[in-house]
Design a protein around this motif. Structure first.
Motif, PDB file in Angstrom:
ATOM      1  N   VAL A  88      45.864  48.792 -13.662  1.00 51.75           N
ATOM      2  CA  VAL A  88      44.773  47.561 -13.922  1.00 51.75           C
ATOM      3  C   VAL A  88      43.405  48.036 -14.321  1.00 51.75           C
ATOM      4  N   ALA A  92      41.455  48.347 -18.014  1.00 51.86           N
ATOM      5  CA  ALA A  92      40.020  47.836 -18.033  1.00 51.86           C
ATOM      6  C   ALA A  92      38.991  48.972 -18.384  1.00 51.86           C
ATOM      7  N   GLN A 126      42.659  42.162 -13.532  1.00 50.66           N
ATOM      8  CA  GLN A 126      42.093  42.870 -14.717  1.00 50.66           C
ATOM      9  C   GLN A 126      40.691  42.209 -15.136  1.00 50.66           C
TER      10      GLN A 126
END
Length: 175
Positions: A88, A92, A126
């Motif tokens: 995650v 990002a 996220q």
């Protein structure tokens, strides 16, 4: 109390309009430059990149608004499943890498694979990480540093996003 709530709503709308207008101004400005036909190939590519990034940002802002509405109405439901936090955070970071590079920021990451999985909704997690990173990038002056650290902490995972920006005034922190 009604007056205070009204003032709070007015402040929220002022911030919201600013946040929506910022990416829209970039989109319109670059679209006008494209329409003018005076950009060379690298400039056209840059214009398309900026337009796309700002359209995505605006889409995310609208989605966040809808989420706020769902939360306020008590209708927000999470689809919980095991989520790999390292993945995650990496995803990002990929999303914001160009923004950090554009401001000549140093992105320092330390992602401990032992942070492991958590139960949650990957998209929401996220979204939280993206919001933290975008704010850090937005409020860090050019040439600054943003540090992202994911680590195991007792029975939990801890994500820290630190930057060399000015920070939030102490009096505003409770808000």
């Amino acid at each position: 109390e009604a007056d205070a709530a009204n003032r709070g709503k007015d402040r929220f709308l002022a911030v919201l309009s600013h946040e929506l207008r910022t990416p829209l101004n970039a989109i319109l400005g670059w679209a006008r430059l494209l329409r003018g036909g005076h950009l060379d190939d690298p400039q056209r590519a840059r214009a398309i990149e900026v337009i796309e990034r700002n359209a995505q940002l605006q889409t995310q802002l609208v989605a966040d608004l809808l989420d706020i509405s769902r939360i306020a109405a008590g209708k927000m439901e999470l689809e919980r499943s095991p989520v790999d936090l390292v993945l995650v955070v990496r995803e990002a970071l990929e999303v914001v890498a160009a923004d950090a590079e554009g401001k000549q920021l140093t992105l320092v990451t330390s992602l401990d694979p032992a942070a492991g999985e958590v139960v949650g909704e990957a998209r929401r997690l996220q979204q939280v990480v993206l919001n933290l990173l975008l704010n850090a990038i937005k409020f860090t002056p050019e040439g600054g540093r943003v540090e992202v650290r994911l680590e195991r902490h007792e029975a939990s995972a801890r994500l820290t996003v630190a930057d060399t920006g000015e920070g939030i005034e102490g009096a505003l922190l409770p808000r």
